[in-house]
Motif scaffolding. Structure first.
Motif, short mmCIF file in Angstrom:
data_model
loop_
_atom_site.label_atom_id
_atom_site.label_comp_id
_atom_site.label_asym_id
_atom_site.label_seq_id
_atom_site.Cartn_x
_atom_site.Cartn_y
_atom_site.Cartn_z
N ALA B 161 0.84 -1.20 0.00
CA ALA B 161 0.00 0.00 0.00
C ALA B 161 0.87 1.25 0.00
O ALA B 161 0.38 2.36 -0.12
CB ALA B 161 -0.91 -0.01 1.22
N GLU B 162 2.17 1.03 0.12
CA GLU B 162 3.12 2.15 0.18
C GLU B 162 4.24 1.80 -0.78
O GLU B 162 4.79 0.70 -0.74
CB GLU B 162 3.60 2.24 1.64
N HIS B 163 4.55 2.73 -1.70
CA HIS B 163 5.47 2.39 -2.78
C HIS B 163 6.85 3.03 -2.66
O HIS B 163 7.64 2.97 -3.60
CB HIS B 163 4.85 2.76 -4.12
N SER B 164 7.14 3.65 -1.54
CA SER B 164 8.43 4.33 -1.41
C SER B 164 9.58 3.32 -1.50
O SER B 164 9.45 2.19 -1.07
CB SER B 164 8.50 5.07 -0.08
N ASN B 165 10.69 3.77 -2.06
CA ASN B 165 11.87 2.91 -2.16
C ASN B 165 12.28 2.43 -0.78
O ASN B 165 12.71 1.29 -0.60
CB ASN B 165 13.03 3.66 -2.80
N ASN B 166 12.14 3.32 0.17
CA ASN B 166 12.44 3.00 1.55
C ASN B 166 11.72 1.75 2.05
O ASN B 166 12.33 0.84 2.59
CB ASN B 166 11.96 4.18 2.40
N PHE B 167 10.42 1.75 1.85
CA PHE B 167 9.62 0.62 2.30
C PHE B 167 9.95 -0.64 1.50
O PHE B 167 10.11 -1.73 2.05
CB PHE B 167 8.13 0.95 2.20
#
Lengths: 220, 220
Positions: B161-167
């Motif tokens: 549900a979260e697409h940040s590279n971080n996640f």
DNA sequence: TTTAATATTTAGGCAAACCTAATTAATATT
DNA sequence: AATATTAATTAGGTTTGCCTAAATATTAAA
């Protein structure tokens, strides 16, 4: 940064220089890029200020090393994309130019590296044109027009000097593909019509207009 | 014609609408597109004149059917390109977004058809997001956040549900990939920390922040 | 409900890449 | 060498997509 427009100007200058060997004129660029001569004059001043070309007023432009590297890189990308379109996506060789014209402007060195690897590091594109390496170096090219051959020559079809869809489709229709063997049976010296045998079986007759645009390499 | 800018506006409006369900505000668009609010107001008037959105002054915009179709088509292209980058070019799932942002604007229906075929008509992208068909239809999605599960649930990890590279990099580091089986051993009800078993072997602990962004489907 | 804070719009401008029309320079012709 | 033709440049404009600063709306707080 280098915009698409800039890349297209540099590529056009590169190609026109290849063809004529001379300085590239405003009008030839205008024609190739389908813009007005006034627009070319404008733009050329901008890229001259960025040291991508040298510009002599009313005479024309020439690429600097910096400009040439950008141009060759675009050509590299264009040709790699064409290989992909034909070898992986099953497009025909006369269907890929316009799409590659768009894809060549995608910016990512990483992408090109991965693509190059995916394709097996090809050295020529679907039309037989050489693909420069990432430093802008081309391999040696020892092709010549079939027109320069004489009766008895056995050669391999490795490229085209004319890239129009018209010509490419003519070749397809006549069952001629890159890699085919061409044996020159005779040449009519009045009009340079060539009678050839393709792949040791099929007899064909090609006009001068055709044979001057077929690039071949001597076998062995 | 629809420009890249227009495509990006429509896509942003689509995504913001997805998230909130409401009319999309000038400021949210400005933030997502990294342009000024004044630019958004300007642009929004233009696409409203083209009937791609309905615009209520000082309230916001909503996509028309026409606008939504364009937006969904860009999303389709984006996701197909991501599949290609990961499945064929061996990019990691956290490396593909920026490149796909460029590729999605290439204009050729033929290209997308060939690409779709080349990829085997995928229905989800490397992050588990659904790929709409060429008419803009999405398949039904029956995923839910892992956060909604309870001890004893056996589920399959099918999206984020979260697409940040971080996640994404956090998940990679924790050895979690799409398709993995997650068995919920226990849930700490003070802070929603989940203790799970991955693929019947590895025990892991995930924070609420993590489990709310893991999308899962119940197995069988 | 009046004020303060926040969001949105309007007004006026800018850069990129194009255009046409007018001018000047270069080349070719008599 | 003078003139006609063709090529290139300059001047002034347009469109797209962005900007800042100022003016209005809208929403929240006192």
């Amino acid at each position: 940064m280098t915009s698409s427009a800039e890349e297209n100007y540099l590529k056009a200058i590169y190609k026109l220089h290849e063809k004529s060997g001379n300085m590239v004129t405003t009008s030839s660029l205008a024609e190739m890029l389908k813009v007005s001569a006034a627009s070319v004059t404008d733009f050329v001043k901008k890229i001259a200020a960025k040291k991508l070309v040298t510009y002599e007023k009313s005479k024309g432009v020439k690429l600097t090393d910096k400009g040439r590297l950008i141009a060759v890189n675009i050509i590299r990308k264009h040709r790699l994309w064409e290989v992909w379109l034909v070898n992986k996506l099953d497009f025909k060789w006369d269907e890929v130019h316009e799409i590659a014209e768009q894809l060549e402007h995608i910016i990512s060195d990483d992408l090109i590296d991965h693509l190059d690897k995916h394709l097996g590091y090809p050295t020529t594109d679907p039309h037989g044109d050489l693909i420069p390496d990432s430093k802008g170096k081309f391999a040696k090219n020892n092709s010549k027009p079939l027109l320069d051959c004489v009766a008895g020559d056995k050669v391999k079809f490795i490229g085209v000097a004319e890239h129009s869809n018209n010509f490419l489709q003519y070749l397809t229709k006549n069952n001629l593909s890159l890699g085919d063997e061409i044996f020159v049976e005779s040449v009519e010296d009045f009009d340079n019509t060539f009678s050839v045998k393709l792949n040791k079986k099929e007899n064909k007759v090609f006009s001068k207009e055709v044979v001057k645009n077929l690039l071949v390499a001597v076998i062995e």
